[in-house]
Design an enzyme around this catalytic site. Structure first.
Site, PDB file in Angstrom:
ATOM      1  N   THR A   1       0.802  -1.212   0.000  1.00  0.00           N
ATOM      2  CA  THR A   1       0.000   0.000   0.000  1.00  0.00           C
ATOM      3  C   THR A   1       0.835   1.263   0.000  1.00  0.00           C
ATOM      4  O   THR A   1       0.373   2.306   0.427  1.00  0.00           O
ATOM      5  CB  THR A   1      -0.918   0.017   1.241  1.00  0.00           C
ATOM      6  OG1 THR A   1      -0.126  -0.255   2.402  1.00  0.00           O
ATOM      7  CG2 THR A   1      -2.001  -1.027   1.118  1.00  0.00           C
TER       8      THR A   1
ATOM      9  N   GLU B   1      -2.916  11.876   5.352  1.00  0.00           N
ATOM     10  CA  GLU B   1      -3.173  13.254   4.937  1.00  0.00           C
ATOM     11  C   GLU B   1      -4.348  13.882   5.686  1.00  0.00           C
ATOM     12  O   GLU B   1      -5.492  13.454   5.543  1.00  0.00           O
ATOM     13  CB  GLU B   1      -3.440  13.312   3.434  1.00  0.00           C
ATOM     14  CG  GLU B   1      -2.224  12.941   2.594  1.00  0.00           C
ATOM     15  CD  GLU B   1      -2.568  12.714   1.135  1.00  0.00           C
ATOM     16  OE1 GLU B   1      -3.766  12.529   0.826  1.00  0.00           O
ATOM     17  OE2 GLU B   1      -1.642  12.712   0.303  1.00  0.00           O
TER      18      GLU B   1
ATOM     19  N   SER C   1      -2.057  20.962  -8.217  1.00  0.00           N
ATOM     20  CA  SER C   1      -1.953  22.380  -8.562  1.00  0.00           C
ATOM     21  C   SER C   1      -0.668  22.993  -8.012  1.00  0.00           C
ATOM     22  O   SER C   1       0.039  22.376  -7.249  1.00  0.00           O
ATOM     23  CB  SER C   1      -3.159  23.132  -8.008  1.00  0.00           C
ATOM     24  OG  SER C   1      -3.210  23.023  -6.602  1.00  0.00           O
TER      25      SER C   1
END
Length: 385
Positions: free
Chosen positions: A181, A261, A385
């Site tokens: 993973t 995260e 981005s």
């Protein structure tokens, strides 16, 4: 030290310019020992990155001399040029070390679709620089170089009787089962053949990395590789070695969970009383992937109804009206009905334990996951981005 804790290994981590942050982004781990035995497990995602396709071929004979890894670009869905980049990376390492390119494992992590000429040039230059800077003290730099959205490096060591297993890992998102993973390199100086390494690694990943289901998203680049130098001269019992590898992988899996995260809770879902282990895993995974349950934990809300709703979608054998659910030590549901008031549960600590008793058998399994937070959504909405 981590990957260089075992005798017969050197490592390096360098800045190749793949990241705008200026952090290290190319790592190299080299086996200098008398044995080059190796084993690996890879993502089961059908969409496999070029480094995975290459490395599967490399490990076909159970031999590997080096592992080169880059962050800052997954080199996935980059066409024939991308596979050529992977091959060229292995050749650059092989030429620098005087080994065969067919014995060099290649790993990449980062944004899918990145892999142009600029990327290739930087990776190749970084690989050569890393080969020139190898050392037994390079493990920490290598662990830093494989980080993407990770906030800290992940390293661990387990000592056996005269031998050692060490490792490094990266992963903060896209953590879902598929034999592996994340990117992980494990090293040992135990004197063992490739088939024993393979059995130990597969057994360890099955109950550690495969049970880490942070966000239900499976990567295209997942790789866990285990290298043996045999430099200790000690051949441990297969069971003892397997236990050490499992302990090491469990440590790294917990570190990955803690660095997920944007997460504010680390959730351990323990399922007991299942007919068999597969049922326990299926039930635990259903809870771990339930967005409503994860959002409730984020809000410190012990909404056990979402747990029952999640497990009711599985094919596991149990009576929904005979299930017990506890949260952080408080049984909030007994036999499918309210027990202690939910207000008795404190979900403010980062660690959350959910215990589900299916009352259908004697098997059990534990799944690790995280809550669903504003920060997770924000970080992944702006990832490219």
């Amino acid at each position: 030290m981590s990957v260089t804790a075992a005798q017969g290994f050197t490592a390096a981590g360098v800045v190749a310019g793949l990241k705008s942050t200026g952090r290290r982004d190319v790592a190299l781990v080299v086996n200098t020992g008398r044995s080059k035995a190796a084993a690996a497990v890879f993502t089961s995602n059908r969409a496999k990155a070029h480094p995975v396709l290459w490395s599967q071929q490399v490990l076909g004979d159970g031999i590997a001399e080096a592992v080169v890894l880059n962050s800052g670009g997954a080199n996935c869905f980059t066409g024939p040029f991308g596979f050529q980049t992977t091959h060229a990376t292995a050749e650059a390492v092989a030429e620098s070390l005087g080994v065969s390119a067919g014995d060099v494992v290649v790993c990449s992590t980062g944004l899918i679709g990145v892999g142009d000429q600029v990327f290739r040039d930087k990776v190749l230059a970084g690989a050569r620089e890393a080969a020139a800077g190898l050392g037994v003290d390079g493990g920490a730099d290598a662990a830093e170089a494989i980080m993407t959205t990770d906030s800290v490096p992940k390293q661990a060591v387990v000592a056996g009787d005269g031998w050692v297993v060490g490792g490094m890992a990266k992963g903060a998102g896209m953590l879902a089962p598929g034999l592996a993973t994340m990117l992980v390199v494990l090293t040992t100086d135990a004197d063992l053949p490739a088939d024993v390494l393979d059995a130990a690694l597969r057994g360890a990943t099955r109950v550690t990395f495969d049970r880490l289901d942070s966000d239900g998203c499976m990567s295209t680049n997942d790789t866990v590789v285990l290298l043996s130098s045999a430099e200790s001269g000690v051949t441990p019992a297969a069971d003892d070695f397997a236990a050490a590898v499992t302990e090491l992988c469990a440590d790294l899996a917990r570190q990955l969970q803690a660095d997920a995260e944007g997460a504010s809770h680390d959730i351990r879902i323990e399922v007991v009383g299942a007919v068999d282990e597969d049922d326990a895993v299926e039930v635990g995974r259903s809870i771990a992937r339930n967005a409503l349950f994860k959002a409730a934990v984020f809000g410190n809300d012990p909404n056990w109804g979402r747990v029952l709703a999640a497990i009711g979608t599985t094919g596991a054998a149990f009576d929904p009206y005979d299930v017990d659910v506890s949260m952080n030590g408080v049984r909030v549901c007994h036999a499918g009905a309210p027990d202690v008031p939910s207000e008795s549960v404190d979900l403010t600590p980062r660690a959350v334990h959910v215990l589900v008793d299916l009352r259908a058998g004697g098997a059990e399994a534990t799944i690790l996951t995280n809550d669903l937070t504003h920060d997770y959504v924000h970080e992944n909405s702006a990832y490219s981005s």
